[in-house]
Write a protein that holds these residues in place. Structure first.
Motif, PDB file in Angstrom:
ATOM      1  N   LEU A 246      30.437  32.619   7.636  1.00  0.00           N
ATOM      2  CA  LEU A 246      29.639  33.827   7.817  1.00  0.00           C
ATOM      3  C   LEU A 246      28.724  33.734   9.035  1.00  0.00           C
ATOM      4  N   ALA A 247      28.319  32.533   9.393  1.00  0.00           N
ATOM      5  CA  ALA A 247      27.321  32.364  10.447  1.00  0.00           C
ATOM      6  C   ALA A 247      27.914  32.252  11.839  1.00  0.00           C
ATOM      7  N   HIS A 248      29.061  31.591  11.980  1.00  0.00           N
ATOM      8  CA  HIS A 248      29.589  31.274  13.302  1.00  0.00           C
ATOM      9  C   HIS A 248      31.070  31.604  13.408  1.00  0.00           C
ATOM     10  N   SER A 252      33.244  35.868  12.352  1.00  0.00           N
ATOM     11  CA  SER A 252      32.103  35.846  11.428  1.00  0.00           C
ATOM     12  C   SER A 252      31.381  37.192  11.387  1.00  0.00           C
ATOM     13  N   GLU A 253      31.264  37.858  12.542  1.00  0.00           N
ATOM     14  CA  GLU A 253      30.579  39.148  12.560  1.00  0.00           C
ATOM     15  C   GLU A 253      31.319  40.171  11.711  1.00  0.00           C
ATOM     16  N   ALA A 254      32.650  40.185  11.821  1.00  0.00           N
ATOM     17  CA  ALA A 254      33.441  41.112  11.017  1.00  0.00           C
ATOM     18  C   ALA A 254      33.270  40.831   9.527  1.00  0.00           C
ATOM     19  N   SER A 268      23.122  41.062  10.817  1.00  0.00           N
ATOM     20  CA  SER A 268      22.714  40.738  12.184  1.00  0.00           C
ATOM     21  C   SER A 268      23.204  39.348  12.574  1.00  0.00           C
ATOM     22  N   PRO A 269      23.550  39.164  13.857  1.00  0.00           N
ATOM     23  CA  PRO A 269      24.026  37.841  14.290  1.00  0.00           C
ATOM     24  C   PRO A 269      22.924  36.796  14.192  1.00  0.00           C
ATOM     25  N   PHE A 270      23.344  35.558  14.052  1.00  0.00           N
ATOM     26  CA  PHE A 270      22.398  34.451  13.989  1.00  0.00           C
ATOM     27  C   PHE A 270      22.179  33.894  15.386  1.00  0.00           C
ATOM     28  N   ASP A 285      16.389  33.050   8.732  1.00  0.00           N
ATOM     29  CA  ASP A 285      17.832  33.163   8.962  1.00  0.00           C
ATOM     30  C   ASP A 285      18.631  32.578   7.813  1.00  0.00           C
ATOM     31  N   ARG A 286      18.164  31.470   7.242  1.00  0.00           N
ATOM     32  CA  ARG A 286      18.897  30.888   6.112  1.00  0.00           C
ATOM     33  C   ARG A 286      18.799  31.770   4.872  1.00  0.00           C
ATOM     34  N   TYR A 287      17.672  32.451   4.707  1.00  0.00           N
ATOM     35  CA  TYR A 287      17.552  33.393   3.589  1.00  0.00           C
ATOM     36  C   TYR A 287      18.580  34.516   3.746  1.00  0.00           C
ATOM     37  N   ARG A 288      18.705  35.067   4.950  1.00  0.00           N
ATOM     38  CA  ARG A 288      19.703  36.118   5.197  1.00  0.00           C
ATOM     39  C   ARG A 288      21.111  35.614   4.913  1.00  0.00           C
ATOM     40  N   LEU A 289      21.357  34.352   5.314  1.00  0.00           N
ATOM     41  CA  LEU A 289      22.684  33.784   5.131  1.00  0.00           C
ATOM     42  C   LEU A 289      23.005  33.589   3.655  1.00  0.00           C
TER      43      LEU A 289
END
Length: 390
Positions: A246-248, A252-254, A268-270, A285-289
């Protein structure tokens, strides 16, 4: 490692040097899930000594003990000395280190190195360049110590108070460096009280996933859907592979957009400045992930497979850099997300031959392969057809 700690503990207790053999007059015991560094700082505070002064008096090491990440390094000399000076059982003292997660969070812990899900501090001399020490302002207000769980990457909220964790001072944005502070709960740069930090309510699914993961870490085994993980580190490896997908990576964006559209979350991208290491991400960022990972673990593995198919996230994009992924994940990915090479059936080959015969002209293998593809059965059937014609 525990045997080394015990040997050092014995040498300290049996030393002829009274400065080593004599325990400190103030001997605090580690609190529930407390970090080694936090335990040491409480001892220094109780003895009314500066942390660097107490560390030099106790270990006299070069470089100084507190210029390193003692929680991650888990130096047996430091752990053994703390146990001896505070009359603490060996196992309890060792349990304050991050290396005690060996075999549970990771298969084999590397003291002082990079370990999956263990947040990095980026120590350079006495300065910490990464915000690897998180905290809950409500917990600090109640208990005034730092917990081991706050150094784990998938832990982004407080299970007790249900609020998001912080990893920087709310006033100046500085990293948390309690060994350089006047008090354990104050910012080392501006002196602000960390206990006054913002208390933002955490999302329900993040809290639920974290509670499930923490329970698995505590008991050493767990489950995901119908899959049973006899060793908990396999569960956390699975969790990390999904988080990395999901992150990279180009797809991952799709995948993030598919998950956000179906189940909610921030796609949103990391930041690339963090590199590819999840352990360098900020707590935000980790919370979003984690919020994006959580819905994919429900109805396992249906949601993961459907989201990956829609995002065209195939096997090579998920576990391409993992030579030996957990079987529970690899079996699902291989079965549902592998494109594989297509092989025409015998019926399809004979139908293609019949078509070539109807349109006229010489029948060749090259024409047949261009029409339907190649496989071992093509040669065999072509040979049979040639014999029949002869």
């Amino acid at each position: 490692m525990i045997t080394e700690v015990e040997a050092i503990f014995r040498r300290w207790k049996e030393s002829s040097d009274p400065t080593k053999a004599r325990p400190w007059p103030f001997r605090p015991q580690p609190r529930h899930d407390e970090l080694l560094s936090s335990w040491f700082l409480r001892a220094a505070q109780g003895l009314e000594l500066k942390p660097y002064t107490l560390a030099h008096m106790t270990w006299q090491s070069t470089p100084p003990v507190l210029t390193r990440d003692i929680d991650n390094l888990a130096d047996p000399r430091v752990v053994g000395g703390m146990a001896a000076k505070t009359d603490t059982p060996i196992d309890r003292a060792w349990g304050t280190t991050l290396a005690a997660f060996d075999g549970s969070l990771v298969e084999s812990y590397v003291p002082g190195g990079r370990n999956a899900w263990v947040l990095q501090l980026g120590v350079w001399h006495r300065i910490r360049n990464l915000a690897g020490l998180q905290f809950c302002p409500a917990c600090l207000a109640e208990t005034a110590y730092f917990k081991r769980a706050w150094r784990i990457g998938f832990v982004t909220c407080c299970a007790v108070h249900g609020v998001k964790l912080l990893d920087r001072c709310g006033e100046c944005g500085g990293t948390v460096e309690p060994h350089r502070s006047l008090a354990i709960c104050s910012c080392s740069r501006c002196g602000a009280d960390l206990r006054e930090g913002a208390r933002v309510r955490a999302g329900r699914r993040v809290v639920k996933l974290q509670a499930h993961a923490s329970a698995i870490l505590a008991r050493g085994w767990g489950y995901l859907g119908e899959n049973i993980f006899s060793w908990s580190h396999l569960y956390f490896e699975t969790l990390r592979i999904i988080a990395k997908a999901l992150a990279h990576g180009p797809r991952s964006e799709a995948l993030r957009r598919v998950v956000a559209r179906r189940y909610g979350g921030d796609p949103s991208p990391f930041p690339w400045s963090s590199g590819r290491s999840l352990e360098h991400f900020s707590v935000h960022d980790r919370y979003r992930l984690v919020d994006l990972v959580a819905p994919l673990l429900k109805e396992w593995p249906t949601r993961l497979v459907e989201a990956c198919r829609e995002a065209r996230m195939w096997r090579s994009w998920i576990i391409h850099d993992d030579p030996c992924p957990p079987y529970a994940l690899a079996s699902i990915v291989n079965e549902h997300l592998s494109l594989g090479s297509y092989k025409p059936s015998e019926v399809e080959i004979r139908a293609a031959l019949a078509y070539l015969d109807r349109i006229g002209g010489p029948i060749s293998k090259a024409k047949l392969v261009r029409l339907i593809g190649d496989c071992e059965a093509v040669d065999a059937i072509m040979q049979v057809e040639a014999n029949n014609r002869l």
